[in-house]
Design an enzyme around this catalytic site. Sequence first.
Site, PDB file in Angstrom:
ATOM      1  N   ALA A 153       4.475   3.466  -6.326  1.00 42.02           N
ATOM      2  CA  ALA A 153       3.914   2.164  -6.687  1.00 42.02           C
ATOM      3  C   ALA A 153       3.826   1.271  -5.453  1.00 42.02           C
ATOM      4  O   ALA A 153       4.543   1.477  -4.472  1.00 42.02           O
ATOM      5  CB  ALA A 153       4.785   1.489  -7.744  1.00 42.02           C
ATOM      6  N   CYS A 154       2.948   0.308  -5.526  1.00 44.19           N
ATOM      7  CA  CYS A 154       2.821  -0.729  -4.498  1.00 44.19           C
ATOM      8  C   CYS A 154       2.285  -1.977  -5.204  1.00 44.19           C
ATOM      9  O   CYS A 154       2.274  -2.040  -6.425  1.00 44.19           O
ATOM     10  CB  CYS A 154       1.913  -0.286  -3.351  1.00 44.19           C
ATOM     11  SG  CYS A 154       0.208  -0.011  -3.827  1.00 44.19           S
ATOM     12  N   ARG A 155       1.844  -2.923  -4.472  1.00 45.42           N
ATOM     13  CA  ARG A 155       1.366  -4.171  -5.076  1.00 45.42           C
ATOM     14  C   ARG A 155       0.078  -3.972  -5.876  1.00 45.42           C
ATOM     15  O   ARG A 155      -0.023  -4.405  -7.007  1.00 45.42           O
ATOM     16  CB  ARG A 155       1.147  -5.216  -3.971  1.00 45.42           C
ATOM     17  CG  ARG A 155       0.638  -6.531  -4.471  1.00 45.42           C
ATOM     18  CD  ARG A 155       1.779  -7.490  -4.710  1.00 45.42           C
ATOM     19  NE  ARG A 155       1.258  -8.717  -5.283  1.00 45.42           N
ATOM     20  CZ  ARG A 155       1.706  -9.223  -6.414  1.00 45.42           C
ATOM     21  NH1 ARG A 155       2.689  -8.657  -7.058  1.00 45.42           N
ATOM     22  NH2 ARG A 155       1.200 -10.331  -6.877  1.00 45.42           N
TER      23      ARG A 155
ATOM     24  N   LEU B 191       1.676  -2.956  -9.064  1.00 45.70           N
ATOM     25  CA  LEU B 191       2.460  -3.988  -9.743  1.00 45.70           C
ATOM     26  C   LEU B 191       1.561  -4.994 -10.453  1.00 45.70           C
ATOM     27  O   LEU B 191       1.908  -5.500 -11.522  1.00 45.70           O
ATOM     28  CB  LEU B 191       3.373  -4.700  -8.743  1.00 45.70           C
ATOM     29  CG  LEU B 191       4.301  -5.767  -9.313  1.00 45.70           C
ATOM     30  CD1 LEU B 191       5.328  -5.141 -10.257  1.00 45.70           C
ATOM     31  CD2 LEU B 191       4.996  -6.518  -8.206  1.00 45.70           C
TER      32      LEU B 191
END
Length: 138
Positions: free
Chosen positions: A97-99, A126
């Site tokens: 996951a990342c932003r 996210l």
Amino acid sequence: MFLEFLNDSWYLFAALAMVLGMLGMTYLTQMIYKIKTVNAAQAIGLINHDDAVVVDVCEPAEFQTGHLPNAINMPLTKLAGNLGALNKHKNKPIIIACRSGNRSVKGAITLKKGGFDNVYSLAGGLVAWQKENLPVER
């Protein structure tokens, strides 16, 4: 008329071709490495039913502003050098996951190259997670 516009604005078409090529390369690379993409609901299923591990590839300062619950922070810039820290999770699904979902694909490719087979990229990152009103840790 169009040919005249094309001749006068060739640099715009060259820039468009480069952008489209870069977008296509990301998709092609994702297909070559067989990176599976999951949405927030599918990620929850993997976490709850398959004991999936979430690895957040954001930088530490960004990670502190909010991340998926129980996520492990391993910045993309340091991921390749720290794969050994994830070896204990090698037999579990790993959700990267990342932003916004852009860096997670790169992180997933890094894990695949490092011998991890069951790797997923969280589509939309996210931001998508929060749009579904799912919990975020800080």
